[in-house]
Scaffold this active site. Structure first.
Site, PDB file in Angstrom:
ATOM      1  N   ASP A  76       3.348  -2.984  11.918  1.00  0.00           N
ATOM      2  CA  ASP A  76       2.292  -3.899  12.332  1.00  0.00           C
ATOM      3  C   ASP A  76       2.831  -5.093  13.110  1.00  0.00           C
ATOM      4  O   ASP A  76       2.181  -5.589  14.033  1.00  0.00           O
ATOM      5  CB  ASP A  76       1.522  -4.397  11.107  1.00  0.00           C
ATOM      6  CG  ASP A  76       0.514  -3.364  10.613  1.00  0.00           C
ATOM      7  OD1 ASP A  76       0.672  -2.181  10.962  1.00  0.00           O
ATOM      8  OD2 ASP A  76      -0.423  -3.738   9.891  1.00  0.00           O
ATOM      9  N   CYS A 117       5.804   0.658   4.398  1.00  0.00           N
ATOM     10  CA  CYS A 117       4.999  -0.357   5.072  1.00  0.00           C
ATOM     11  C   CYS A 117       3.507  -0.054   5.022  1.00  0.00           C
ATOM     12  O   CYS A 117       3.064   0.902   4.414  1.00  0.00           O
ATOM     13  CB  CYS A 117       5.507  -0.567   6.493  1.00  0.00           C
ATOM     14  SG  CYS A 117       7.118  -1.414   6.511  1.00  0.00           S
ATOM     15  N   ASP A 118       2.761  -0.884   5.742  1.00  0.00           N
ATOM     16  CA  ASP A 118       1.346  -1.113   5.483  1.00  0.00           C
ATOM     17  C   ASP A 118       0.484   0.127   5.271  1.00  0.00           C
ATOM     18  O   ASP A 118      -0.217   0.240   4.271  1.00  0.00           O
ATOM     19  CB  ASP A 118       0.742  -1.921   6.633  1.00  0.00           C
ATOM     20  CG  ASP A 118       1.345  -3.309   6.729  1.00  0.00           C
ATOM     21  OD1 ASP A 118       2.495  -3.482   6.306  1.00  0.00           O
ATOM     22  OD2 ASP A 118       0.671  -4.212   7.237  1.00  0.00           O
ATOM     23  N   LYS A 119       0.446   1.054   6.229  1.00  0.00           N
ATOM     24  CA  LYS A 119      -0.496   2.172   6.133  1.00  0.00           C
ATOM     25  C   LYS A 119       0.105   3.386   5.449  1.00  0.00           C
ATOM     26  O   LYS A 119      -0.612   4.298   5.055  1.00  0.00           O
ATOM     27  CB  LYS A 119      -0.997   2.588   7.528  1.00  0.00           C
ATOM     28  CG  LYS A 119      -1.513   1.422   8.355  1.00  0.00           C
ATOM     29  CD  LYS A 119      -2.480   0.557   7.573  1.00  0.00           C
ATOM     30  CE  LYS A 119      -2.662  -0.806   8.185  1.00  0.00           C
ATOM     31  NZ  LYS A 119      -1.464  -1.599   8.379  1.00  0.00           N
ATOM     32  N   CYS A 189       8.476  -6.713   4.989  1.00  0.00           N
ATOM     33  CA  CYS A 189       8.575  -8.174   5.160  1.00  0.00           C
ATOM     34  C   CYS A 189       8.397  -8.908   3.833  1.00  0.00           C
ATOM     35  O   CYS A 189       7.608  -8.512   2.990  1.00  0.00           O
ATOM     36  CB  CYS A 189       7.576  -8.649   6.198  1.00  0.00           C
ATOM     37  SG  CYS A 189       7.955  -8.073   7.871  1.00  0.00           S
ATOM     38  N   GLU A 440      -5.362  -6.364  13.318  1.00  0.00           N
ATOM     39  CA  GLU A 440      -5.012  -7.548  12.541  1.00  0.00           C
ATOM     40  C   GLU A 440      -4.983  -8.768  13.455  1.00  0.00           C
ATOM     41  O   GLU A 440      -4.555  -8.687  14.600  1.00  0.00           O
ATOM     42  CB  GLU A 440      -3.647  -7.381  11.881  1.00  0.00           C
ATOM     43  CG  GLU A 440      -3.657  -6.428  10.714  1.00  0.00           C
ATOM     44  CD  GLU A 440      -2.341  -6.391   9.965  1.00  0.00           C
ATOM     45  OE1 GLU A 440      -2.345  -5.878   8.842  1.00  0.00           O
ATOM     46  OE2 GLU A 440      -1.323  -6.856  10.509  1.00  0.00           O
ATOM     47  N   SER A 466      -3.405  -9.746   8.852  1.00  0.00           N
ATOM     48  CA  SER A 466      -2.123  -9.413   8.251  1.00  0.00           C
ATOM     49  C   SER A 466      -2.022 -10.084   6.894  1.00  0.00           C
ATOM     50  O   SER A 466      -2.595 -11.161   6.677  1.00  0.00           O
ATOM     51  CB  SER A 466      -0.996  -9.907   9.171  1.00  0.00           C
ATOM     52  OG  SER A 466       0.236  -9.932   8.485  1.00  0.00           O
TER      53      SER A 466
END
Length: 549
Positions: A76, A117-119, A189, A440, A466
């Site tokens: 992202d 990570c995110d997804k 992160c 985002e 985010s």
């Protein structure tokens, strides 16, 4: 794969397995798929090859035969602020669908999921719930915080430093120092952003071993955890413990409770309903505020505060937060988890090693949870804000709207100094269908904070934020502009009334005036082709988790 050695009809499959160099002894064991989002472009995934090798070692030690296969991943941060961000959320469904295809096509007996990570985390959780074969998660782990001028920093500080540099509040040399220092190595992160939020909540759902959400990527303990996950999947297979045995309605309620206690990313409000849907459970967003009202916020990790995931890990991790919350009897602790034990058994002997990082239940940062769901005529079906990251003076705010039909339009004005204190920035046509892809909005929020307006300007969007975002940032407005939601009818100068404490957000325009505007409104079609066009045609609203119809 049943009957692989004995069945005459499986001879062609045996021939292909022979081509892989497998022995009959290996084929006699359960075949374990290890799906990993390793690649060389995402910092959170660059170390996953080592995690996978550790998982394989654990599988072999416990009597299984492991096979690795890939899942895609979008960073992202790298996708932020350009066309690439349209391809972030949409990968969640690609990840779930492709994992389903690989798992069923190759007849795996069980799966180990290695995301970070995110997804990737919610995408693989969706696949696990959909497939419902024994599965366990082990992530790549969080990044260590950066260090600059004797203090810890994260990607949030990096993003906000851009706005500070544009306004002359810091020098270009200082900006470069942030660039060098903010992301010191591999891992997701370092704050309670979306990736770490979902990895922590995977623990709460019972789908990952304790430590999954918090052990830093660079520590050897992460490799040991991966080996234990490889061994544990064999136990889950033997006992026939499946994802839907773990991800029950009660487990999702536990996840929402912990979401509030931890102050997770608002993206959890997209992902938890989507995962639950795959498990045959429909989550009502209205339950969130009720849970929030009774759940204290115990952690203020970046961007909401000065602590980081590494600090949470040293304080005892997710089990320590759960133990504090359990003092209030807010959790169902009789639920089975992937450890083979109940939540209560997992929490036995757990202590909070740092009451500054994890506030005791009797001394919370706030008596209410970190996320709030708002409703009003601007968002009849709901919208979401990370309440724990909002400045106190912005919990109630009323101001004139500054309306933009895209992130790019908004950024041009924000960077040019065109936003003034008191205004409410509206960024629309960025929802799941209108984007398409629900981008985002870290760059606009970071630019506002970087210009010193964090306690003076609110931002409302049908897009999302985010986990690194802080401030009065209200997202997931539903219905979105593209389908004629009232956010499409807002005009410059209209007054917006925000009351986060009362869970309301309203456009101070009469029903008669809104009806007149609606009669004049024309749909704005997103210029999309390929996968984005197919996604836009099938995606549901944000309040339903942006799942595909």
């Amino acid at each position: 794969m049943d009957g692989i050695l004995e069945c005459i009809d499986k001879a062609p499959q045996r021939a292909l397995f022979n081509a892989l160099g497998l022995t009959r002894e290996e084929l006699a064991r359960p075949l374990i798929g290890i799906v990993s989002s390793w690649n060389e472009i995402v910092p959170g995934h660059i170390n996953l090859d080592k995690i996978v090798e550790a998982v394989k070692a654990g599988v072999r030690m416990a009597g299984g035969t492991p096979f690795g296969f890939p899942a895609i991943a979008v960073c992202d941060g790298l996708a932020m602020g350009h066309l690439g961000m349209k391809y972030s959320l949409v990968t969640r469904e690609l990840i779930a669908d492709s994992t389903e295809a690989m798992a069923l096509a190759h007849g795996f007996d069980a799966l180990v999921m290695v995301p970070n990570c995110d997804k990737n985390v919610p995408g693989l959780l969706m696949a696990a719930a959909r497939l419902n074969i024994p599965a366990i998660f082990v992530s790549g782990g969080p990044m260590l915080a950066g260090r600059l001028d004797g203090r810890k920093i994260s990607f949030t500080d990096m993003a906000e430093a851009v706005g500070a540099c544009r306004t002359g509040r810091i020098s270009r040399e200082k900006l470069e120092a942030f660039e060098i220092s903010a992301c010191p190595g591999c891992g997701s992160c370092s704050g309670m952003f979306t990736a770490n939020s979902m990895n922590c909540l995977t623990e709460v759902l019972g789908m990952a071993l304790p430590g999954n959400g918090t052990i830093p990527a660079v520590q050897s303990a992460r490799l040991r955890l991966a080996k234990y996950a490889g061994m544990k999947i064999m136990e889950l297979l033997k006992k026939n413990i499946r994802p839907r045995d773990l991800m029950t309605a009660a487990a999702f309620k536990n996840a929402f409770v912990m979401d509030m206690a931890l102050g997770c990313s608002t993206n959890s409000m997209l992902h938890l309903p989507a995962v639950a849907h795959e498990a045959g459970i429909e989550l009502n967003p209205d339950t969130v505020n009720a849970i929030s009202e009774s759940t204290p916020n115990l952690c203020r990790l970046s961007p909401a505060g000065g602590h980081y995931i590494e600090d949470l890990n040293e304080a005892g991790g997710i089990p320590a937060v759960m133990a504090e919350i359990d003092k209030l009897r807010l959790l169902r602790t009789d639920l089975i988890t992937c450890t083979g034990k109940t939540v209560a058994e997992n929490l036995r002997g757990v202590v909070n090693r740092d009451p500054e990082v994890i506030r005791p239940a009797e001394n919370p940062y706030s008596p209410t949870g970190g996320i709030a769901v708002l409703r009003g005529n601007l968002a009849p079906d709901s919208c979401v804000v990370k309440r724990s990251a909002v400045a106190p003076e912005m919990l109630r705010h009323e101001g004139p709207a500054r309306v933009f039909d895209s992130e790019e339009e908004a950024m041009e004005i924000i960077n040019g100094g065109g936003i003034v204190a008191g205004e409410v920035v509206i960024i629309r046509y960025e929802g799941p269908q209108g984007g398409p892809g629900m981008r985002e909005m870290l760059n606009p929020t970071a630019a506002i904070i970087g210009r010193g307006l964090g306690g003076k300007v609110a931002l409302i969007t049908d897009g999302r934020f985010s986990g690194a975002t802080r401030g009065a940032a209200i997202g997931h407005v539903s219905p979105e502009a593209a389908v004629g939601g009232n956010i499409a009818l807002v005009r410059n100068g209209d007054f917006i009334q925000i009351d986060i404490e009362a869970n309301t957000v309203n456009l101070k325009v009469s029903d008669a005036e809104l009806a007149e505007r609606r009669a004049q409104w024309k749909p704005k079609s997103a210029a999309a082709s390929g996968y984005l066009a197919r996604y836009a045609a099938a995606v549901s609203s944000a309040d339903r988790g942006a799942i595909l119809r």
